[in-house]
Design an enzyme around this catalytic site. Structure first.
Site, short mmCIF file in Angstrom:
data_model
loop_
_atom_site.label_atom_id
_atom_site.label_comp_id
_atom_site.label_asym_id
_atom_site.label_seq_id
_atom_site.Cartn_x
_atom_site.Cartn_y
_atom_site.Cartn_z
N CYS A 151 -15.31 22.39 48.09
CA CYS A 151 -16.05 21.14 47.88
C CYS A 151 -15.96 20.23 49.10
CB CYS A 151 -15.49 20.39 46.68
SG CYS A 151 -15.61 21.29 45.12
N ALA A 183 -20.91 34.14 49.50
CA ALA A 183 -21.37 35.13 48.53
C ALA A 183 -20.31 35.46 47.48
CB ALA A 183 -21.80 36.41 49.25
N SER A 184 -19.09 35.14 47.75
CA SER A 184 -18.01 35.34 46.78
C SER A 184 -17.86 34.08 45.93
CB SER A 184 -16.71 35.63 47.52
OG SER A 184 -15.68 35.90 46.60
N TYR A 185 -19.03 33.51 45.60
CA TYR A 185 -19.11 32.28 44.82
C TYR A 185 -18.30 32.44 43.55
CZ TYR A 185 -21.50 28.35 42.52
OH TYR A 185 -21.79 27.19 41.88
N GLU A 212 -15.27 16.99 49.27
CA GLU A 212 -14.12 16.08 49.27
C GLU A 212 -12.87 16.78 49.79
OE1 GLU A 212 -16.59 15.05 45.52
OE2 GLU A 212 -16.20 16.81 46.77
N CYS A 231 -11.18 18.39 42.94
CA CYS A 231 -11.15 17.37 43.99
C CYS A 231 -10.35 16.16 43.55
CB CYS A 231 -12.57 16.97 44.39
SG CYS A 231 -13.40 18.27 45.32
N ASN A 262 -19.76 20.50 51.13
CA ASN A 262 -19.41 21.72 50.42
C ASN A 262 -19.87 22.94 51.21
OD1 ASN A 262 -21.98 20.59 49.49
ND2 ASN A 262 -22.06 22.21 47.95
N GLN A 263 -19.06 23.98 51.13
CA GLN A 263 -19.29 25.22 51.85
C GLN A 263 -19.14 26.38 50.87
OE1 GLN A 263 -20.04 25.40 55.32
NE2 GLN A 263 -20.30 23.21 54.97
#
Length: 160
Positions: A73, A66-68, A75, A115, A62-63
């Site tokens: 994910c 800041a714009s969460y 997968e 996913c 997963n990556q």
């Protein structure tokens, strides 16, 4: 009114060590990928390893940013890379390992809904089931023989 019963089959293994050696090897690749995840916001690391029918193993994690939650994910990172680099290869198996920086995960953690939908697309495209193994950091490992066991009423091209 008609009642329709939907059943799924999930296999549960007591630990990683009781799995076949090729599955253990794939899961270890997922565990390594989990350790390389970039998850400073959720503090929840996930690693995935995909075995293709050409023998290649693709990993992803997963990556976040800041714009969460606009990250990606593990997968989907792996499956999209596999689709991009090996468009004619079939996915045989996916191994997933997830862990929290807040507390140790000891139960199998399945893929999220997004996913599952992405994996379903590839399973439909290749017309063969994809085995999926998933676990936390330690403890039991779960297996499904097809994504349909995790997403029995999937959304696919037949409804478009």
């Amino acid at each position: 009114m008609k009642e329709i019963k939907i059943e799924s089959t999930l296999y549960l293994f007591e630990s990683l060590e009781v799995l076949p050696e090729d599955v253990i090897s794939l899961m270890r690749r997922a565990i390594v990928a989990r350790g390389q995840a970039y998850a400073p916001y959720s503090n929840f690391n996930v690693g995935a390893a995909i075995l293709l029918d050409n023998g290649k193993v693709i990993t992803g994690n997963n990556q976040e940013n800041a714009s969460y939650p606009s990250g990606l994910c593990a997968e989907r990172t792996a499956i999209y890379y596999a689709g991009s680099q090996f468009p004619n290869a079939k996915i045989i198996r996916i191994a997933i390992s997830a862990g929290s920086k807040r507390n140790q995960t000891t139960k199998p953690i399945p893929p999220c809904g997004a996913c599952r939908q992405s994996i379903a697309e590839y399973e439909i495209k290749q017309e063969t089931p994809i085995e999926i193994y998933f676990m936390g950091e330690i403890g039991e490992v779960a297996k499904v023989s097809s994504l349909a066991d995790l997403l029995p009423l999937g959304f696919d091209k037949s409804v478009l």
